[in-house]
Every structure is written in C-alpha cells, then in structure tokens.
Write an enzyme that holds these catalytic residues in place. Structure first.
Site, PDB file in Angstrom:
ATOM      1  N   SER A 180      84.900  74.432  55.980  1.00 33.40           N
ATOM      2  CA  SER A 180      84.977  73.948  57.463  1.00 33.40           C
ATOM      3  C   SER A 180      86.521  73.790  57.831  1.00 33.40           C
ATOM      4  CB  SER A 180      84.100  72.724  58.061  1.00 33.40           C
ATOM      5  OG  SER A 180      84.373  72.566  59.364  1.00 33.40           O
ATOM      6  N   TYR A 230      86.700  79.339  67.460  1.00 30.80           N
ATOM      7  CA  TYR A 230      86.698  78.770  66.044  1.00 30.80           C
ATOM      8  C   TYR A 230      86.444  77.573  65.657  1.00 30.80           C
ATOM      9  CZ  TYR A 230      88.992  77.753  61.262  1.00 30.80           C
ATOM     10  OH  TYR A 230      88.923  77.218  60.028  1.00 30.80           O
ATOM     11  N   LYS A 289      83.049  75.835  63.551  1.00 30.69           N
ATOM     12  CA  LYS A 289      83.066  74.908  62.756  1.00 30.69           C
ATOM     13  C   LYS A 289      82.324  73.609  62.812  1.00 30.69           C
ATOM     14  CE  LYS A 289      85.299  77.501  59.865  1.00 30.69           C
ATOM     15  NZ  LYS A 289      84.733  78.079  58.631  1.00 30.69           N
TER      16      LYS A 289
END
Length: 279
Positions: free
Chosen positions: A134, A148, A152
């Site tokens: 992550s 993004y 995560k």
C-alpha cells in the site's frame, strides 16, 4: 527455514528488491512480470530458486492459472506479496473516469484477484502470510493523487477485514504503507494526467514540480524496506498495518491528528443522531 514466496511485479523497484532479498535469505521466489523478456533476467542470478511467470493481474483467469502453476511446479505458497501496481497523478476534476477505472483494475481488483487465488491453498494448509503493498496515501489523503490514494485506502480496508476473517485459520495479513522510496514509481511508472483547468495551478503545479524533482532522490531505500519485510514475515505476531519510511510516518500521524480534531470538534453533533435513551 526456507519459504516459497509469490511476488507480483518483480521487474523493477520494490518488487525486485523484495525478490532479491528473499532469494539472498535462502527462500524460493516465484515472481511475475509483464514482459516475456524479463523472465530470463529475473531467473538467471538465482541458481534455480527463482521462477519468472508472465502475468497481467487484471486478467482473473490468468491469475488463477499462475497461482495453480506455482503451487504445482514451484511449491506451496507460504508468502504472497501483492506488489504489482502503479500511480495516477492528477486532480480529481482533471482526471477521467477511465483513469480511475484503470487505477482500480490494477491496484485493487488485481490485488484481490491474487489474494483470492492464493487463499484456498493457505486456508487448507492452515498457514501463510499475505502482504499487500500500500502507501502512505492509503492511510492519509494527499492532494494530487486522489485516485491512487483511493485505491490504496481500499487495499488497506480489504487487508484489515481479511486479517480478521483468516486469523483463526493461521493466515497472517500485513499491509505495507510505504513512503517515498527510490524506485521508478514517481518516474516512468506514473501516469500523469494532462493539465486543463488553470484554477488548480496554485495548488497542483508545486506538487507536480516537487515530485519530479524528488524522482531518484527519494529518502526510502528499497533494500532496507525488503529487509524490514523479511523481519515481519519472520515475526510470530506480525502487524496488520506497517508503515515504512520516516516521511510516511510523519504524514500519516499528521493526517490522523486532523481526523481526531474533526471528530472531537463535532462530537456533540455526532451523538445527537441516536434515539434518546429508553426509546
């Protein structure tokens, strides 16, 4: 004790560092790549303990075939490191829905596909360790990488839930929240959305400029990260969440403090929405 690792995305960066350190420690590594030409390069220095496999993690059927191949031909997967992924950089308004879908296809759905393919084997053996890669952007929101970060955040949530589901089966789950490491992530591996709305110039231009300047100068050492990961895999009680990097630790703590401040400031309103006691 030698273990069998399955690591996605070993062609470069942290995936390659994870694989190299696992091999150096005497483990067996099956590593996936996207380019057939990368297989021989990955396998050559490992004296038979590295097996390269071609895989696009967005292809669910291929994921299942590769995991079955590893289990049959290489050995029972003791440790899965779901590392394959990339970043989209751009403001929410300027980034397209296709940018978002592709980001989730790789980072979230690809990760889950590999986990689901490995889990039946680990469950039957009552043992194993699943590691998801992550980011600090998955534990605290950062401007300019919302898509993004969202992917995560999803990975962190899935890992945390999965850890509770499989603990009684002897399967460990750890999610690595990484800071900025000296890899290609901020360079050729990043998708940069074209700029189109001047209203975001003052906020976003400095972010993009700073990230370009830091490329190849990030503070994080991939080799040290890989060694830290091996220590976690060897631990009797590994963490569900592990932060790697001083920058990640600082930014996540600052983000947690902002969250705590918001919760405290609005606590009276939060508690006002329940029925009165006794009703």
């Amino acid at each position: 004790m030698s273990r069998t690792f399955l690591i996605t995305g070993v062609s470069s960066g942290l995936g390659r560092a994870f694989a190299q350190q696992a091999l150096a420690a005497g483990h067996v590594v099956a590593g996936t790549v996207r380019d057939p030409g990368q297989i021989a390069e990955f396998e050559a220095p490992a004296h038979g303990r590295a097996t390269g496999l071609l895989l696009d993690v967005t292809d669910d059927a291929a994921v299942s075939r590769v995991v079955e191949d590893v289990e049959t031909r290489v050995g029972p997967v003791d440790v899965l490191i779901s590392n394959a992924g990339y970043g989209v950089e751009g403001t929410v308004e300027e980034s397209s829905m296709d940018d978002l879908r592709r980001q989730f296809d790789v980072n979230v759905y690809g990760t889950v596909a590999v986990i689901k393919a490995v889990l039946p084997y680990m469950r039957r053996r009552r043992g194993g360790h699943i590691v998801t890669v992550s980011s600090m952007a998955g534990l605290t929101a950062l401007p300019g990488v919302a898509f993004y970060g969202a992917s995560k955040f999803a990975v962190e949530g899935i890992a945390a839930s999965l850890a509770q589901e499989v603990a009684h089966l002897g399967v460990h789950v750890t999610s690595l929240a990484l800071g900025a490491f000296r890899t290609d992530w901020a360079g050729r591996s990043m998708t940069r959305v074209p700029r189109s709305i001047p209203d975001y110039d003052s906020v976003f231009d400095p972010i993009r400029t700073a990230r370009r300047a830091k490329d190849s100068n990030q503070p994080g050492d991939p080799v040290r990260a890989a060694k830290a990961l091996l220590a976690v895999v060897d631990a009797d009680k590994p963490p569900v969440h592990l932060v790697l990097g001083i920058d990640a630790l600082n930014l996540i703590e600052e983000g947690r403090q902002r969250l705590s401040d918001d919760i405290a400031a609005w606590a009276d309103l939060s508690t006002s929405t329940n029925f009165p006691a006794g009703q």
